[in-house]
Design a protein around this motif. Structure first.
Motif, short mmCIF file in Angstrom:
data_model
loop_
_atom_site.label_atom_id
_atom_site.label_comp_id
_atom_site.label_asym_id
_atom_site.label_seq_id
_atom_site.Cartn_x
_atom_site.Cartn_y
_atom_site.Cartn_z
N ALA A 198 23.64 -34.37 -21.11
CA ALA A 198 24.06 -32.90 -20.52
C ALA A 198 22.90 -32.40 -19.80
N ASP A 199 21.68 -32.80 -19.92
CA ASP A 199 20.54 -32.42 -19.50
C ASP A 199 19.62 -33.41 -18.70
N GLY A 200 18.72 -32.78 -17.75
CA GLY A 200 17.56 -33.73 -17.07
C GLY A 200 18.34 -34.41 -15.83
N VAL A 201 17.61 -35.22 -15.35
CA VAL A 201 18.00 -35.53 -13.75
C VAL A 201 18.18 -37.22 -13.88
N LEU A 202 17.77 -37.81 -15.05
CA LEU A 202 18.16 -39.24 -15.39
C LEU A 202 19.05 -39.38 -16.45
N ARG A 221 28.84 -43.16 3.72
CA ARG A 221 28.04 -41.96 3.72
C ARG A 221 26.98 -41.81 2.56
N PRO A 222 25.55 -41.59 2.83
CA PRO A 222 24.57 -41.66 2.01
C PRO A 222 25.03 -40.50 0.98
N VAL A 223 24.21 -40.77 -0.07
CA VAL A 223 24.43 -39.78 -1.04
C VAL A 223 23.43 -38.52 -1.02
N ALA A 224 23.81 -37.39 -1.67
CA ALA A 224 22.83 -36.21 -1.29
C ALA A 224 23.07 -35.23 -2.50
N PRO A 225 22.83 -35.44 -3.58
CA PRO A 225 23.00 -34.51 -4.80
C PRO A 225 22.27 -33.41 -4.58
N ARG A 226 23.10 -32.42 -5.16
CA ARG A 226 22.60 -31.06 -5.11
C ARG A 226 22.07 -30.27 -6.58
N ASN A 227 22.75 -30.93 -7.36
CA ASN A 227 22.42 -30.37 -8.92
C ASN A 227 22.13 -31.34 -9.64
N ALA A 228 21.46 -31.01 -11.12
CA ALA A 228 21.09 -32.08 -12.00
C ALA A 228 22.06 -32.89 -12.37
N ARG A 229 23.61 -32.36 -12.48
CA ARG A 229 24.69 -33.32 -13.08
C ARG A 229 24.78 -34.33 -12.08
N ALA A 230 24.51 -34.17 -10.66
CA ALA A 230 24.89 -34.90 -9.59
C ALA A 230 23.68 -36.09 -9.58
N LEU A 231 22.45 -35.53 -9.80
CA LEU A 231 21.50 -36.52 -10.00
C LEU A 231 21.37 -37.36 -10.94
N ARG A 232 21.81 -37.02 -11.92
CA ARG A 232 22.20 -37.87 -13.25
C ARG A 232 23.23 -39.08 -12.82
N ARG A 233 24.11 -38.69 -12.25
CA ARG A 233 25.07 -39.55 -11.74
C ARG A 233 24.59 -40.78 -10.70
N VAL A 234 23.68 -40.15 -9.90
CA VAL A 234 23.03 -40.92 -8.57
C VAL A 234 22.09 -42.01 -9.50
N ASP A 235 21.24 -41.52 -10.67
CA ASP A 235 20.42 -42.25 -11.34
C ASP A 235 21.32 -43.38 -12.05
N ALA A 236 22.35 -43.08 -12.57
CA ALA A 236 23.25 -44.19 -13.27
C ALA A 236 23.50 -45.18 -12.23
N GLU A 237 24.11 -44.84 -11.09
CA GLU A 237 24.46 -45.73 -10.00
C GLU A 237 23.30 -46.58 -9.81
N ARG A 238 22.28 -46.09 -9.64
CA ARG A 238 20.84 -46.84 -9.46
C ARG A 238 20.44 -47.75 -10.21
#
Length: 296
Positions: free
Chosen positions: A85-89, A127-144
Motif C-alpha cells: 500500500a505504500d512506497g514506489v517499489l 504507448r510508453p508508461v507514464a505513471p502519475r501516482n505512487a500506486r501506478a509507480l508500484r505497478r510499473v516497478d512490478a512489471e519491470r
C-alpha cells in the motif's frame, strides 16, 4: 490405465498468487487441467479455496520466510496479488520472483493506471508508461521486476493491463446510495472496463497462448466517460443519478484517492487480445451486463 488419483497427481502444477475474486472465477476454468495451488494470507479462507478445487497455501508476500515452501512449486503461475500500500517499489513481487523456478510461464495482472493521464487519447500497447501516482509507480516497478526475472530465468511472461473490474456484485451501488458526485461533462474523464468473468477468461487465454514477454490490454469495447458509467448503473437499478460538479468543487468533497481516479482520462484499444489470443468477450460493454439486469 492410470487411476483417477494418479491422474490428478500427474497433472501439471499451477500456482495462483493472491486468489481473491478473480482467482475464484479462474478456478473452474483451470482445475480440470492443473493441480491448482492458491495462496492466501488468511487461514480462515483455506476451506473456501479447498471447496473450490484448489490446494490452499497460507503465505504472505510481505514475509519472505513464509514463501519458502513455495520454492519451485509450479512452473505455471498467475500473479494476481497487488503491490504494498505504500512506497514506489513492489517488494512483494521481488519476494515472489526469488522462489519461482526457471523457465516458468507467468501471467501478471497489472493495471492500465501505468499510463497515467492520456487526455482521452485512444491507443494500443505500444504507448510508453507514464505513471502519475505512487500506486501506478508500484505497478510499473512490478512489471519491470518481472521482465528482469523473465530474462534472467528464461521464463515466458505476459502482462495484462487491466482497467476497472466490474460484475453484478462489483458495481458502484454504495457510491450511488451515498450520492457521491461525478464530474460535469466538460471536466469528465474517459474510463475503461472489463467484466470479472471476461478477465478470468482472458487470463486463461494468455496462460496458454500469449507471446513471451508480451503486453495486452485486458479491456472491453466500452467507450464511455466516468459519469456516464455511474448514470448507466443508476438507471439500471432505478436509483438517483449522481450530482455533477466542476472539478474545482468536486476536489473539495471527495478523497484524494478517488480524485486521482477521476483525474486520468484514456481509451485503450483491445485488438491485440482479439487477434493474438482469440478473445471473444461475453460482455463486450458495460451495457451488456446492465441490460441483462434490467430485464430480470
Amino acid at each position: 490405465m492410470k487411476n483417477l488419483k494418479n491422474h490428478k497427481i500427474d497433472r501439471p502444477r499451477l500456482l495462483i498468487v493472491g486468489c481473491g475474486d478473480v482467482g475464484m472465477r479462474l478456478l473452474p476454468l483451470l482445475r480440470g487441467r492443473f493441480r491448482v495451488f492458491a495462496t492466501t494470507s488468511q487461514q480462515e479462507r483455506c476451506a473456501e479455496l479447498r471447496a473450490a478445487g484448489a490446494v490452499p497455501l497460507v503465505a504472505n508476500l510481505d514475509d519472505p520466510a513464509s514463501l519458502r515452501r513455495l520454492t519451485g512449486l509450479a512452473r505455471w503461475v498467475i500473479h494476481l496479488a497487488p503491490p504494498p500500500a505504500d512506497g514506489v517499489l513492489d517488494s512483494r513481487t521481488r519476494h515472489l520472483t526469488a522462489i519461482l523456478p526457471e523457465q516458468a510461464r507467468m501471467v501478471y495482472v497489472s493495471t492500465t493506471g501505468v499510463y497515467g493521464d492520456c487526455g482521452g487519447a485512444l491507443f494500443d500497447e505500444s504507448r510508453p508508461v507514464a505513471p502519475r501516482n505512487a500506486r501506478a509507480l508500484r505497478r510499473v516497478d512490478a512489471e519491470r521486476t518481472l521482465r528482469r526475472w523473465a530474462t534472467r530465468s528464461g521464463a515466458a511472461l505476459s502482462i495484462l493491463r487491466v482497467p476497472g473490474i466490474y460484475a453484478e456484485d462489483r458495481l458502484p451501488l454504495k457510491r450511488l446510495q451515498q450520492g457521491t458526485p461525478a464530474l460535469v461533462e466538460a471536466d469528465d474523464v474517459y474510463t475503461n472496463h472489463i467484466h470479472a468473468d471476461d478477465l478470468a477468461a482472458i487470463i486463461v487465454r494468455a496462460l496458454f497462448g500469449a507471446l513471451p514477454n508480451r503486453i495486452y490490454h485486458a479491456v472491453d469495447d466500452s467507450d464511455m466517460k466516468m459519469a456516464h458509467y455511474f448514470e448507466a448503473v443508476a438507471d439500471a437499478f432505478q436509483m438517483s443519478r449522481p450530482p455533477r460538479l466542476p472539478r474545482a468543487e468536486l476536489q473539495q468533497v471527495v478523497t484524494p484517492a478517488l480524485l486521482s481516479f477521476m483525474s486520468e482520462s484514456r481509451r485503450l484499444r483491445n485488438g491485440r487480445i482479439k487477434r493474438e489470443l482469440g478473445v471473444r468477450l461475453r460482455y463486450p460493454t458495460v451495457g451488456s451486463l446492465l441490460g441483462l439486469l434490467r430485464n430480470r
